[in-house]
Each structure stands twice: as C-alpha cells, then as structure tokens.
Scaffold this motif. Structure first.
Motif, PDB file in Angstrom:
ATOM      1  N   GLN A  95      32.838  -9.232  -4.650  1.00  0.00           N
ATOM      2  CA  GLN A  95      32.562  -9.555  -6.051  1.00  0.00           C
ATOM      3  C   GLN A  95      33.500 -10.640  -6.599  1.00  0.00           C
ATOM      4  OE1 GLN A  95      29.977  -8.215  -7.227  1.00  0.00           O
ATOM      5  NE2 GLN A  95      29.690  -6.140  -6.459  1.00  0.00           N
ATOM      6  N   ARG A  96      34.391 -11.174  -5.773  1.00  0.00           N
ATOM      7  CA  ARG A  96      35.355 -12.176  -6.241  1.00  0.00           C
ATOM      8  C   ARG A  96      35.277 -13.390  -5.324  1.00  0.00           C
ATOM      9  NH1 ARG A  96      35.154  -8.951  -9.630  1.00  0.00           N
ATOM     10  NH2 ARG A  96      36.785  -7.789 -10.701  1.00  0.00           N
ATOM     11  N   SER A  97      35.684 -14.555  -5.859  1.00  0.00           N
ATOM     12  CA  SER A  97      35.618 -15.780  -5.063  1.00  0.00           C
ATOM     13  C   SER A  97      36.976 -16.456  -5.023  1.00  0.00           C
ATOM     14  CB  SER A  97      34.583 -16.748  -5.647  1.00  0.00           C
ATOM     15  OG  SER A  97      34.539 -17.940  -4.892  1.00  0.00           O
ATOM     16  N   GLN A  98      37.311 -17.023  -3.874  1.00  0.00           N
ATOM     17  CA  GLN A  98      38.524 -17.828  -3.740  1.00  0.00           C
ATOM     18  C   GLN A  98      38.177 -19.302  -3.561  1.00  0.00           C
ATOM     19  OE1 GLN A  98      40.599 -16.805  -0.030  1.00  0.00           O
ATOM     20  NE2 GLN A  98      38.707 -15.842   0.656  1.00  0.00           N
ATOM     21  N   LEU A  99      36.913 -19.649  -3.822  1.00  0.00           N
ATOM     22  CA  LEU A  99      36.451 -21.029  -3.705  1.00  0.00           C
ATOM     23  C   LEU A  99      36.378 -21.662  -5.101  1.00  0.00           C
ATOM     24  CD1 LEU A  99      33.537 -20.330  -1.209  1.00  0.00           C
ATOM     25  CD2 LEU A  99      35.792 -21.222  -0.647  1.00  0.00           C
ATOM     26  N   TRP A 100      36.432 -22.982  -5.162  1.00  0.00           N
ATOM     27  CA  TRP A 100      36.364 -23.699  -6.436  1.00  0.00           C
ATOM     28  C   TRP A 100      34.902 -23.950  -6.794  1.00  0.00           C
ATOM     29  CZ3 TRP A 100      40.522 -23.661  -3.420  1.00  0.00           C
ATOM     30  CH2 TRP A 100      41.770 -23.557  -4.044  1.00  0.00           C
ATOM     31  N   TRP A 101      34.507 -23.438  -7.943  1.00  0.00           N
ATOM     32  CA  TRP A 101      33.108 -23.342  -8.335  1.00  0.00           C
ATOM     33  C   TRP A 101      32.396 -24.693  -8.336  1.00  0.00           C
ATOM     34  CZ3 TRP A 101      30.309 -19.336  -7.964  1.00  0.00           C
ATOM     35  CH2 TRP A 101      29.132 -19.150  -8.695  1.00  0.00           C
ATOM     36  N   ASP A 102      33.060 -25.748  -8.824  1.00  0.00           N
ATOM     37  CA  ASP A 102      32.397 -27.039  -8.994  1.00  0.00           C
ATOM     38  C   ASP A 102      32.654 -28.009  -7.851  1.00  0.00           C
ATOM     39  OD1 ASP A 102      31.127 -26.616 -11.551  1.00  0.00           O
ATOM     40  OD2 ASP A 102      33.144 -26.592 -12.404  1.00  0.00           O
ATOM     41  N   LEU A 103      33.451 -27.602  -6.867  1.00  0.00           N
ATOM     42  CA  LEU A 103      33.753 -28.489  -5.749  1.00  0.00           C
ATOM     43  C   LEU A 103      32.841 -28.197  -4.559  1.00  0.00           C
ATOM     44  CD1 LEU A 103      37.663 -28.567  -5.629  1.00  0.00           C
ATOM     45  CD2 LEU A 103      36.112 -30.256  -6.630  1.00  0.00           C
ATOM     46  N   PRO A 104      32.533 -29.219  -3.762  1.00  0.00           N
ATOM     47  CA  PRO A 104      31.834 -28.964  -2.495  1.00  0.00           C
ATOM     48  C   PRO A 104      32.661 -28.043  -1.611  1.00  0.00           C
ATOM     49  CG  PRO A 104      31.816 -31.298  -3.022  1.00  0.00           C
ATOM     50  CD  PRO A 104      32.755 -30.649  -3.994  1.00  0.00           C
ATOM     51  N   LEU A 105      31.985 -27.302  -0.778  1.00  0.00           N
ATOM     52  CA  LEU A 105      32.661 -26.336   0.080  1.00  0.00           C
ATOM     53  C   LEU A 105      33.733 -27.010   0.928  1.00  0.00           C
ATOM     54  CD1 LEU A 105      32.408 -23.309   0.625  1.00  0.00           C
ATOM     55  CD2 LEU A 105      30.823 -23.831   2.471  1.00  0.00           C
ATOM     56  N   ARG A 106      33.448 -28.197   1.432  1.00  0.00           N
ATOM     57  CA  ARG A 106      34.394 -28.916   2.283  1.00  0.00           C
ATOM     58  C   ARG A 106      35.718 -29.177   1.548  1.00  0.00           C
ATOM     59  NH1 ARG A 106      33.032 -32.211   6.540  1.00  0.00           N
ATOM     60  NH2 ARG A 106      30.887 -32.388   5.773  1.00  0.00           N
ATOM     61  N   GLU A 107      35.647 -29.507   0.255  1.00  0.00           N
ATOM     62  CA  GLU A 107      36.863 -29.814  -0.502  1.00  0.00           C
ATOM     63  C   GLU A 107      37.646 -28.544  -0.836  1.00  0.00           C
ATOM     64  OE1 GLU A 107      36.376 -32.524  -3.732  1.00  0.00           O
ATOM     65  OE2 GLU A 107      34.906 -33.745  -2.656  1.00  0.00           O
ATOM     66  N   SER A 108      36.943 -27.431  -1.024  1.00  0.00           N
ATOM     67  CA  SER A 108      37.635 -26.153  -1.202  1.00  0.00           C
ATOM     68  C   SER A 108      38.469 -25.832   0.031  1.00  0.00           C
ATOM     69  CB  SER A 108      36.629 -25.024  -1.458  1.00  0.00           C
ATOM     70  OG  SER A 108      36.095 -25.092  -2.754  1.00  0.00           O
ATOM     71  N   PHE A 109      37.885 -26.048   1.205  1.00  0.00           N
ATOM     72  CA  PHE A 109      38.617 -25.794   2.442  1.00  0.00           C
ATOM     73  C   PHE A 109      39.828 -26.717   2.561  1.00  0.00           C
ATOM     74  CE2 PHE A 109      34.336 -24.415   4.494  1.00  0.00           C
ATOM     75  CZ  PHE A 109      34.440 -23.185   3.869  1.00  0.00           C
ATOM     76  N   ALA A 110      39.678 -27.984   2.142  1.00  0.00           N
ATOM     77  CA  ALA A 110      40.795 -28.933   2.213  1.00  0.00           C
ATOM     78  C   ALA A 110      41.918 -28.506   1.273  1.00  0.00           C
ATOM     79  CB  ALA A 110      40.304 -30.335   1.868  1.00  0.00           C
ATOM     80  N   LEU A 111      41.585 -28.047   0.074  1.00  0.00           N
ATOM     81  CA  LEU A 111      42.611 -27.576  -0.861  1.00  0.00           C
ATOM     82  C   LEU A 111      43.360 -26.372  -0.297  1.00  0.00           C
ATOM     83  CD1 LEU A 111      40.957 -27.891  -4.386  1.00  0.00           C
ATOM     84  CD2 LEU A 111      43.069 -28.958  -3.641  1.00  0.00           C
ATOM     85  N   LEU A 112      42.608 -25.446   0.315  1.00  0.00           N
ATOM     86  CA  LEU A 112      43.253 -24.264   0.889  1.00  0.00           C
ATOM     87  C   LEU A 112      44.212 -24.643   2.015  1.00  0.00           C
ATOM     88  CD1 LEU A 112      40.184 -21.841   0.898  1.00  0.00           C
ATOM     89  CD2 LEU A 112      42.292 -21.554  -0.405  1.00  0.00           C
ATOM     90  N   ARG A 113      43.912 -25.680   2.750  1.00  0.00           N
ATOM     91  CA  ARG A 113      44.839 -26.133   3.796  1.00  0.00           C
ATOM     92  C   ARG A 113      46.180 -26.509   3.199  1.00  0.00           C
ATOM     93  NH1 ARG A 113      46.962 -30.501   6.470  1.00  0.00           N
ATOM     94  NH2 ARG A 113      45.985 -32.117   5.198  1.00  0.00           N
ATOM     95  N   HIS A 114      46.162 -27.197   2.060  1.00  0.00           N
ATOM     96  CA  HIS A 114      47.418 -27.609   1.429  1.00  0.00           C
ATOM     97  C   HIS A 114      48.131 -26.428   0.767  1.00  0.00           C
ATOM     98  CE1 HIS A 114      46.837 -31.882   2.174  1.00  0.00           C
ATOM     99  NE2 HIS A 114      45.582 -31.760   1.742  1.00  0.00           N
TER     100      HIS A 114
END
Length: 316
Positions: A95-114
């Motif tokens: 029921q919860r998300s750790q992804l950024w709602w308005d960003l493409p999935l690829r950019e969410s993954f890049a942010l998590l790397r940093h």
C-alpha cells in the motif's frame, strides 16, 4: 539474520467508558514473539487482520520502537541503528510506494542509486537482472503515475533490491494484482530465494504466495506465535488429508470399501468418486481402486492451506 526475543509492542487507546467519559486502555499488538531466522530463509509470516504482522515488520525495520524485548536484524538494533540498517534491508509495502510519482521509472532507479551510494557497476548489473526477470523494459520510461498496479509493483521490487539488501521484507506484495502479474512476481521471488543470497520475510493474506515461495510458515494471532514450522507440519497438526478423485467406467459395487480411505463424495450418477486418504498411501489407494473397477481418470488433490489456516484462526 533476524532475532526476536520476547518482543512486545503495546499501544494506549482511549475507549468510551460512559456517556461523557473515556478511559485509557493498553492494547498488546505484539505479545512476546520470539523467533530466529537464518540467512537465506524464506519465511511466511501470516495471521488474521489485527494479529500484529505489520507491527512486527515495523519494529524489524526500525519504524516502531518495541515496548520491551530484544530485536536485531543483520546484527543491528533497528531503531538506534536505523540508518545503517536501511543500507542492508529492502522493504516493499503493497500500500506504500518508494518511487517518485511524476518521474519515469528509470529516473527513480537512478535517484535510489545515489541515495544508497551504490557503485554504478553494481547498480547496472542488478537493474539488468531485474529488467530481464520482471520484463521492465516496456515501461522503464513511463512516469510512475501512469503505470498499472502490476507494473508499479514490479518497479517497487526492483527499487527494493538495487542496493543489494541482505534481508527483504514484503508486506502484501501481490495485493490487487491480476493473475499474470502475480505469477511474474512469484516467479521472480522464487528465483531470488533459490540463490540463497537474500533472507525473505513475507506477510500476505494470499496463501498461494506462501505455498509457492516459503518452506517455513509462522502464524501469529493476537500478537503471539501459534505455529512455527513447515506447511506440512501445519497440515499434520490439524489433520488435513489428501483426496483421491476418480472418474470410473461404471459405479462402485455396493458396500465397496477402500482400506485406509473414506468415501466422501459420489457424483455424476456414481461415475465420479472422491476418497479421503486416512492412512493409505496414494499408491495403495489407487491400486485398490483399479483392482475393483475400471478407472477412466484420476487425480490426487492436496489439502487446501486456506482451509487449514481458517480452522486454526477459528480454534483460536
């Protein structure tokens, strides 16, 4: 990897105690749970609503402070060492998300790397594996808000694994998914668990997830562990038995008995029969039936874990 010793968590609530008065009452959400989970284990942690499953997970991840008892994950105490622990665990809440709602999935993954300070090579290798196993390529450049629930859940699993966690906590990871998406998630988790690199703790009301993925099942009710063992041990404890379903060329003779089995159903004008195996092995039951009457087809039906767990809850 995980140790809990007499773990307690209580909440104070205000309840109505008269027309104009409320009084405080202490509610034990987790009441003396003691468990040890080893490296690479895949453990199903189930119970009815309000049993204390999510509260336990929140204490294991450092979100909640235990009222008493001891808890360690990866050798760390979750609350005071929460930042260090976050680098070594992955969490997926349905029921919860750790992804950024308005960003493409690829950019969410890049942010998590940093955020997790993952080396570029390690990040790329893990992402490549998840892309292959979860079929992410077709929606990697789609904003998260435009993803279907099944696509987003596959993205959540990937996000939880990109930093190489040692323990993965999953709370209802297949909730609301269609059959195809459920199968994709289950297959991915099964392959992940087969490597033995990640310890997995799964809470869910979908017991098919448990049967598919977990060798060990922990059942909690009213904050206490009521079963800790294999699914087979749970069936044995509650007297679950397999059934033999046979399509016959002609009805059984009057008074027919199959040693070690009970006739529980006769349908299709006597041409389909169901036996519950009490003490007989499947082979002996089949041999006895075939010797008595010509058999067109037969199947062995395993006991339904949902029925067993429902009986356990009802008994409690």
């Amino acid at each position: 990897m995980i140790r809990m010793r007499e773990l307690h968590k209580s909440f104070t609530v205000r309840v109505k105690a008269g027309r104009f008065r409320r009084e405080k009452r202490t509610v034990a959400a987790v009441d003396g749970v003691s468990l040890t989970i080893g490296r690479g284990e895949m453990v199903g942690y189930i119970g009815p609503n309000g049993a204390g499953k999510s509260t336990t997970l929140k204490m294991l991840t450092g979100v909640l402070t235990p009222s008493s008892g001891e808890v360690s994950v990866c050798g760390l105490t979750p609350v005071p060492q929460r930042t260090r622990l976050a680098l070594r665990i992955g969490v997926v809440f349905g029921q919860r998300s750790q992804l950024w709602w308005d960003l493409p999935l690829r950019e969410s993954f890049a942010l998590l790397r940093h955020i997790y300070r993952v080396p570029a090579g390690d990040h790329a290798a893990r992402l490549r594996r998840c892309r292959e196993l979860l079929d992410l390529d077709e929606f990697l450049d789609t904003p998260v808000r435009q993803l279907s629930l099944g696509q987003r859940m596959r993205g959540e699993l990937t996000a939880a694994l990109l930093h190489g966690p040692e323990v993965l906590f999953l709370d209802e990871p297949t909730i609301g998914l269609d059959v195809v998406s459920k199968q994709a998630v289950r297959s991915f988790l099964a392959e992940l668990g087969a490597t033995g690199d990640v310890t997995l703790v799964l809470t869910t009301h979908d017991l098919a997830d448990i049967e598919r993925l977990c060798e060990r099942l922990v059942v909690i009710d009213h904050g206490r562990v009521v079963h800790d063992g294999s699914i087979e041990a749970l069936h044995t404890r509650y007297g679950s038995r397999r059934s033999l379903v046979a399509d016959l060329e002609k009805p059984l003779p009057d008074g027919f008995e199959l040693p070690g089995a009970s006739l529980t159903a006769v349908t299709a004008n006597g041409h389909r029969v169901t036996f519950t195996l009490d003490s007989a092995t499947a082979g002996a039951a089949v041999a006895g039936l075939v010797a008595a009457v010509p058999v067109r087809d037969l199947s062995l039906v395993e006991p339904d874990i949902e029925d067993v767990v429902a009986r356990l809850y009802a008994e409690r």
